[in-house]
Design a protein around this motif. Structure first.
Motif, PDB file in Angstrom:
ATOM      1  N   PHE A  62      60.037 130.721  57.861  1.00 44.99           N
ATOM      2  CA  PHE A  62      58.786 131.519  57.632  1.00 44.99           C
ATOM      3  C   PHE A  62      57.937 131.311  59.127  1.00 44.99           C
ATOM      4  N   TYR A  63      57.884 131.106  59.898  1.00 40.13           N
ATOM      5  CA  TYR A  63      57.540 131.465  61.308  1.00 40.13           C
ATOM      6  C   TYR A  63      57.233 132.357  61.671  1.00 40.13           C
ATOM      7  N   VAL A  66      55.406 134.991  59.469  1.00 43.71           N
ATOM      8  CA  VAL A  66      53.876 134.979  59.601  1.00 43.71           C
ATOM      9  C   VAL A  66      53.595 136.051  60.776  1.00 43.71           C
ATOM     10  N   LYS A  67      54.415 135.477  61.755  1.00 37.03           N
ATOM     11  CA  LYS A  67      54.670 136.219  63.014  1.00 37.03           C
ATOM     12  C   LYS A  67      54.225 137.851  63.035  1.00 37.03           C
TER      13      LYS A  67
ATOM     14  N   GLU B  15      50.042 130.733  71.407  1.00 42.89           N
ATOM     15  CA  GLU B  15      51.327 130.938  70.678  1.00 42.89           C
ATOM     16  C   GLU B  15      52.173 129.958  70.654  1.00 42.89           C
ATOM     17  N   PHE B  18      49.619 128.184  67.647  1.00 39.01           N
ATOM     18  CA  PHE B  18      50.062 128.504  66.202  1.00 39.01           C
ATOM     19  C   PHE B  18      51.180 127.905  65.682  1.00 39.01           C
ATOM     20  N   ARG B  19      52.540 128.657  66.330  1.00 42.16           N
ATOM     21  CA  ARG B  19      53.312 127.845  66.034  1.00 42.16           C
ATOM     22  C   ARG B  19      54.339 126.216  65.822  1.00 42.16           C
ATOM     23  N   VAL B  22      51.986 125.981  61.899  1.00 40.33           N
ATOM     24  CA  VAL B  22      52.843 126.627  60.609  1.00 40.33           C
ATOM     25  C   VAL B  22      53.526 125.231  60.632  1.00 40.33           C
ATOM     26  N   PHE B  51      48.027 130.992  56.888  1.00 43.91           N
ATOM     27  CA  PHE B  51      47.904 131.505  58.142  1.00 43.91           C
ATOM     28  C   PHE B  51      47.043 132.152  59.425  1.00 43.91           C
TER      29      PHE B  51
END
Lengths: 144, 193
Positions: A62-63, A66-67, B15, B18-19, B22, B51
């Motif tokens: 998932f991450y 998103v990234k 970052e 953010f990780r 999420v 997100f």
């Protein structure tokens, strides 16, 4: 308690949201009414789907997704613009053109049909009548 | 790392924060979106956009409400937009797209059945009936019901997400349940469940 009253409270009974006396009354009704008891059972099973369908495990990618989406904003924006232009402008324009062509075609075909139809009828009606008059005038017919 | 720390670090462009955000809130957002759209792939797509929106607008977050409340709000709004867009553009959808969606849905049902051996045909049918009934609810009732059932939020928490009073939420949930019961009873009468 009557069936109608029990029906109106069943979902709240299953959620245990009724006051104690009403819970008891519905419970007693269900014990003596097989139809209501069956519906209550069916509803309970259907509502239990909500529990089983909840997302329980997380997607390990998932991450990363998103990234990746975040790192290509221009592409997303461009595709967003493209799709919004396509949906908001091009599709209605295309449908309008098809509609106008359809109406125009219909009018044209109707006009052509009407012209040939009227000419044909006039010819059919006039020729035998005139010929008949030539061959046998009314006076001659009456005299005979 | 607390929500406050995540927000602070996120505002500085971290970052790692953010990780962390999420990973810690993924389930919450995906579940909320799934409760609204009832499709796993769509729910994940919407959650990704949620997100991204959070990342881009974190500077505007004033911490008046909890981070989770903000996430719920964005997830609900994005899901509602998705549903509205789907409804609006359904008419324009081509036959091929319909076929594509059908085959995708079929694949999804089959794969979920394969993943879970206990997943029966009956459950699939029940799920379809239940989702149909939930989807027929008015928007506000659907949002309140989803937050209550899928996320187990209290009336107070739902009222914060939906920015309305607790009594309004109570009334919405009461009507949502009444309507659901009515739809399910109609279905029961027609012997479709």
């Amino acid at each position: 308690m009557k069936c109608k009253a029990a029906h109106s409270k069943l979902i709240f009974f299953l959620e245990r949201e009724l006051p104690e006396p009403e819970m008891k009354a519905v419970q007693e009704h269900l014990a003596v009414c097989p139809d209501c008891a069956l519906f209550a059972e069916e509803m309970k099973r259907t509502l239990s789907i909500l529990e089983t369908e909840k997302v329980s495990e997380v997607n390990p990618y998932f991450y990363t997704r998103v990234k990746a989406k975040l790192d290509r904003p221009s592409e997303i924006q461009l595709s967003g613009i493209r799709s919004s232009v396509l949906v908001r402008v091009l599709q209605p324009v295309a449908f309008s053109i098809v509609l106008i062509l359809g109406v125009y075609g219909g009018v044209k075909m109707g006009a052509t049909g009407a012209k040939t139809g009227s000419a044909f009828t006039a010819e059919q009606e006039m020729v035998p009548y005139l010929n008949e008059m030539d061959v046998e005038p009314l006076e001659t017919f009456l005299m005979e | 790392m607390s929500d406050q720390e995540i927000i602070e670090q996120l505002k500085q462009g971290s970052e790692a924060a953010f990780r962390k955000l999420v990973e810690s809130h993924q389930k919450l957002v995906v579940n909320t979106c799934f409760g609204m759209v009832h499709n796993r792939e769509d729910a994940e797509d919407i959650a990704q956009d949620v997100f991204i929106e959070v990342y881009r607008s974190i500077q505007q977050f004033r911490a008046d409400s909890k981070l989770s409340t903000w996430l719920y709000r964005i997830a609900v709004n994005r899901s509602l937009n998705h549903i509205r867009d789907n409804k609006k553009h359904k008419w324009f959808q081509s036959f091929e797209k319909d076929e594509e969606a059908k085959s995708r849905q079929l694949f999804q049902v089959e794969s979920s059945a394969a993943d879970n051996p206990g997943y029966e045909m009956e459950n699939k049918q029940r799920a379809a009936i239940l989702y149909g009934a939930i989807n027929s609810l008015p928007e506000n009732q659907k949002v309140a019901f989803t937050l209550n059932k899928y996320e187990d939020l209290s009336y107070q928490e739902i009222s914060e997400v939906m920015e309305m009073s607790v009594s309004s939420v109570e009334s919405l949930l009461f009507r949502a349940k009444k309507n659901l019961q009515k739809k399910l009873y109609q279905c029961y009468k027609k012997k479709c469940m």
